[in-house]
Design an enzyme around this catalytic site. Structure first.
Site, PDB file in Angstrom:
ATOM      1  N   ASP A  37       0.836  -1.200   0.000  1.00 38.20           N
ATOM      2  CA  ASP A  37       0.000   0.000   0.000  1.00 38.20           C
ATOM      3  C   ASP A  37       0.875   1.256   0.000  1.00 38.20           C
ATOM      4  OD1 ASP A  37      -3.058   0.872   0.773  1.00 38.20           O
ATOM      5  OD2 ASP A  37      -1.587   2.233   1.649  1.00 38.20           O
ATOM      6  N   ILE A  38       0.588   2.178  -0.920  1.00 33.93           N
ATOM      7  CA  ILE A  38       1.355   3.427  -0.994  1.00 33.93           C
ATOM      8  C   ILE A  38       0.964   4.325   0.172  1.00 33.93           C
ATOM      9  CG2 ILE A  38       1.855   5.476  -2.376  1.00 33.93           C
ATOM     10  CD1 ILE A  38       1.155   3.835  -4.857  1.00 33.93           C
ATOM     11  N   GLU A  51      -4.693   2.458  -4.367  1.00 30.43           N
ATOM     12  CA  GLU A  51      -3.231   2.472  -4.247  1.00 30.43           C
ATOM     13  C   GLU A  51      -2.692   1.169  -3.656  1.00 30.43           C
ATOM     14  OE1 GLU A  51      -4.780   4.660  -0.518  1.00 30.43           O
ATOM     15  OE2 GLU A  51      -5.419   4.217  -2.561  1.00 30.43           O
TER      16      GLU A  51
END
Length: 219
Positions: free
Chosen positions: A96-97, A139
């Site tokens: 996950d960004i 994301e």
């Protein structure tokens, strides 16, 4: 493929084997048409090309080129059952960004798209060809690391984390610093739902303990 078309195709959750059978039946119908053989072959070639292209689009994310969520749902079940059958290791990692919303809010959604494409490239570049990578949504990305235990997954996952942390993301002459949080779990569970949930719990812990880190559930 546009988002509208992709969403429409995803609503018709037709198994691949059924689609393959439909395509074969179309070939047989054309073969029996009273038209010159050269024309039949030309039509069949075009149909096969369109079918293969459409099938590829239906399983890939239009922005990043990675496999999409729809394809993940079928693949994770297949790989999980295979690992159980052959007593082989399988690790799932959710990537996950960090603070992605802030990037969109600060630089705009086109920059967000650029970031997603670059991160997708870095993920693919850091894993083996035997690993399977998906854009899970927004994301979030998911990687299925085949023949890999949770303990052994730490090496490629840490390499990926460091690569993204040090990578120079540049958009319209602006340098953007980026990190990711990663949660992972091994296939020591009864089903794919728990398998995925345990990786998600590990990601949640990584987010809540400072981000830019890896948490692996080694249960």
């Amino acid at each position: 493929m546009s988002d509208d078309l992709e969403n429409m195709m995803n609503q018709f959750d037709i198994p691949d084997e059924v689609m393959d059978k439909i395509q074969k039946n179309i070939e047989e119908i054309i073969t029996n048409f009273p038209i010159p053989e050269d024309n039949k072959l030309d039509v069949i070639k075009k149909i096969n090309f369109m079918y293969s292209h459409t099938k590829h689009l239906s399983m890939t994310d239009a922005l990043t080129g990675l496999y999409n969520r729809r394809y993940f749902d079928t693949t994770v079940e297949r790989e999980f059952l295979r690992s159980k059958r052959y007593h082989s290791d399988l690790t799932i990692a959710i990537i996950d960004i960090d603070f992605f919303k802030k990037i969109n809010d600060t630089y705009g959604h086109l920059c967000g798209d650029y970031i997603l494409k670059e991160v997708a490239y870095l993920i693919m570049d850091n894993f083996r060809k035997t690993d399977i990578v998906f854009r899970y949504g927004g994301e979030e990305f998911v990687a299925l690391l085949t023949e890999t235990s949770a303990q052994n997954s730490r090496i490629p996952l840490e390499r990926l984390r460091k690569t993204i942390e040090s990578y120079k993301f540049t958009y319209e002459n602006k340098e953007i610093n980026l990190t990711v949080s990663i949660g992972a779990a091994q296939n020591n569970f009864d089903g794919t739902t728990e398998f995925l949930n345990e990786a998600d719990k590990a990601l949640y812990e990584a987010k809540n303990t400072g981000r830019n880190r890896i948490i692996i559930n080694e249960k």
